[in-house]
Design a protein around this motif. Structure first.
Motif, PDB file in Angstrom:
ATOM      1  N   PHE A   1     -32.217 -13.390 -22.320  1.00  0.00           N
ATOM      2  CA  PHE A   1     -33.536 -13.397 -21.791  1.00  0.00           C
ATOM      3  C   PHE A   1     -34.085 -14.375 -22.424  1.00  0.00           C
ATOM      4  CE2 PHE A   1     -32.383  -9.148 -21.212  1.00  0.00           C
ATOM      5  CZ  PHE A   1     -32.466  -8.686 -19.885  1.00  0.00           C
ATOM      6  N   THR A   2     -33.252 -15.488 -22.322  1.00  0.00           N
ATOM      7  CA  THR A   2     -34.031 -17.085 -22.675  1.00  0.00           C
ATOM      8  C   THR A   2     -33.868 -17.924 -22.430  1.00  0.00           C
ATOM      9  OG1 THR A   2     -34.092 -15.847 -24.773  1.00  0.00           O
ATOM     10  CG2 THR A   2     -34.790 -18.477 -24.985  1.00  0.00           C
TER      11      THR A   2
ATOM     12  N   LEU B   1     -41.643  -5.562 -12.910  1.00  0.00           N
ATOM     13  CA  LEU B   1     -41.243  -6.049 -14.260  1.00  0.00           C
ATOM     14  C   LEU B   1     -39.233  -5.471 -13.929  1.00  0.00           C
ATOM     15  CD1 LEU B   1     -43.666  -6.488 -16.808  1.00  0.00           C
ATOM     16  CD2 LEU B   1     -42.983  -7.622 -14.940  1.00  0.00           C
ATOM     17  N   ASP B   2     -39.784  -4.258 -13.777  1.00  0.00           N
ATOM     18  CA  ASP B   2     -38.503  -3.436 -14.028  1.00  0.00           C
ATOM     19  C   ASP B   2     -36.909  -4.030 -13.612  1.00  0.00           C
ATOM     20  OD1 ASP B   2     -39.257  -1.352 -14.867  1.00  0.00           O
ATOM     21  OD2 ASP B   2     -39.070  -0.051 -13.167  1.00  0.00           O
TER      22      ASP B   2
ATOM     23  N   TYR C   1     -29.866  -9.642 -12.891  1.00  0.00           N
ATOM     24  CA  TYR C   1     -31.060  -9.745 -12.104  1.00  0.00           C
ATOM     25  C   TYR C   1     -31.880 -11.884 -13.118  1.00  0.00           C
ATOM     26  CZ  TYR C   1     -34.665 -10.049  -8.921  1.00  0.00           C
ATOM     27  OH  TYR C   1     -36.410 -10.647  -8.082  1.00  0.00           O
ATOM     28  N   PHE C   2     -32.152 -11.617 -14.231  1.00  0.00           N
ATOM     29  CA  PHE C   2     -32.751 -12.514 -14.663  1.00  0.00           C
ATOM     30  C   PHE C   2     -31.854 -13.555 -14.397  1.00  0.00           C
ATOM     31  CE2 PHE C   2     -34.583 -14.803 -18.615  1.00  0.00           C
ATOM     32  CZ  PHE C   2     -35.976 -15.024 -18.232  1.00  0.00           C
TER      33      PHE C   2
ATOM     34  N   LEU D   1     -38.344 -16.625  -9.059  1.00  0.00           N
ATOM     35  CA  LEU D   1     -36.691 -15.628 -10.048  1.00  0.00           C
ATOM     36  C   LEU D   1     -37.135 -14.462  -7.617  1.00  0.00           C
ATOM     37  CD1 LEU D   1     -37.983 -14.002 -12.996  1.00  0.00           C
ATOM     38  CD2 LEU D   1     -35.709 -14.783 -12.260  1.00  0.00           C
ATOM     39  N   ASN D   2     -36.074 -14.693  -6.799  1.00  0.00           N
ATOM     40  CA  ASN D   2     -36.211 -13.976  -5.010  1.00  0.00           C
ATOM     41  C   ASN D   2     -35.532 -12.619  -5.760  1.00  0.00           C
ATOM     42  OD1 ASN D   2     -36.135 -14.000  -2.930  1.00  0.00           O
ATOM     43  ND2 ASN D   2     -33.996 -15.431  -2.914  1.00  0.00           N
ATOM     44  N   GLN D   3     -36.512 -12.057  -5.269  1.00  0.00           N
ATOM     45  CA  GLN D   3     -36.552 -10.893  -5.440  1.00  0.00           C
ATOM     46  C   GLN D   3     -36.072 -10.083  -3.957  1.00  0.00           C
ATOM     47  OE1 GLN D   3     -40.706  -8.794  -6.411  1.00  0.00           O
ATOM     48  NE2 GLN D   3     -40.071  -9.212  -8.207  1.00  0.00           N
ATOM     49  N   THR D   4     -36.280 -10.798  -3.074  1.00  0.00           N
ATOM     50  CA  THR D   4     -35.900 -10.582  -1.237  1.00  0.00           C
ATOM     51  C   THR D   4     -35.795 -11.796  -0.802  1.00  0.00           C
ATOM     52  OG1 THR D   4     -37.649 -10.000  -0.758  1.00  0.00           O
ATOM     53  CG2 THR D   4     -36.691  -7.930  -1.401  1.00  0.00           C
TER      54      THR D   4
END
Length: 76
Positions: free
Chosen positions: A13-14, A41-42, A49-50, A62-65
């Motif tokens: 996460f960095t 943020l989940d 995902y990150f 960050l591509n959600q969809t």
């Protein structure tokens, strides 16, 4: 305008980030996510995902969809 040139995942996460003004920064998403809550943020709390981050319009995205792209500005 200062732009994000490159970003590297250095831990789950960095991110280490290089900027167009020749500065470098570190974005610690652990600290960011620990101080915030909410359903949006989940997904970011999932390492797989990150690590799908990318640079979009001089920001880390960050591509959600396919239809919805979230971008977060990163401060040094």
């Amino acid at each position: 305008m200062i732009k994000v040139l490159n970003a590297r995942l250095t831990s789950p996460f960095t991110l280490e980030i290089d900027f167009s003004d020749h500065t470098h920064g570190v974005f610690d998403a652990n600290a960011y996510l620990a101080s915030r809550s909410g359903p949006l943020l989940d997904k970011l709390r999932e390492p797989a995902y990150f690590r799908r981050f990318f640079i979009l319009f001089s920001s880390v995205g960050l591509n959600q969809t396919a239809k919805n792209v979230d971008c977060m500005r990163v401060a040094t």
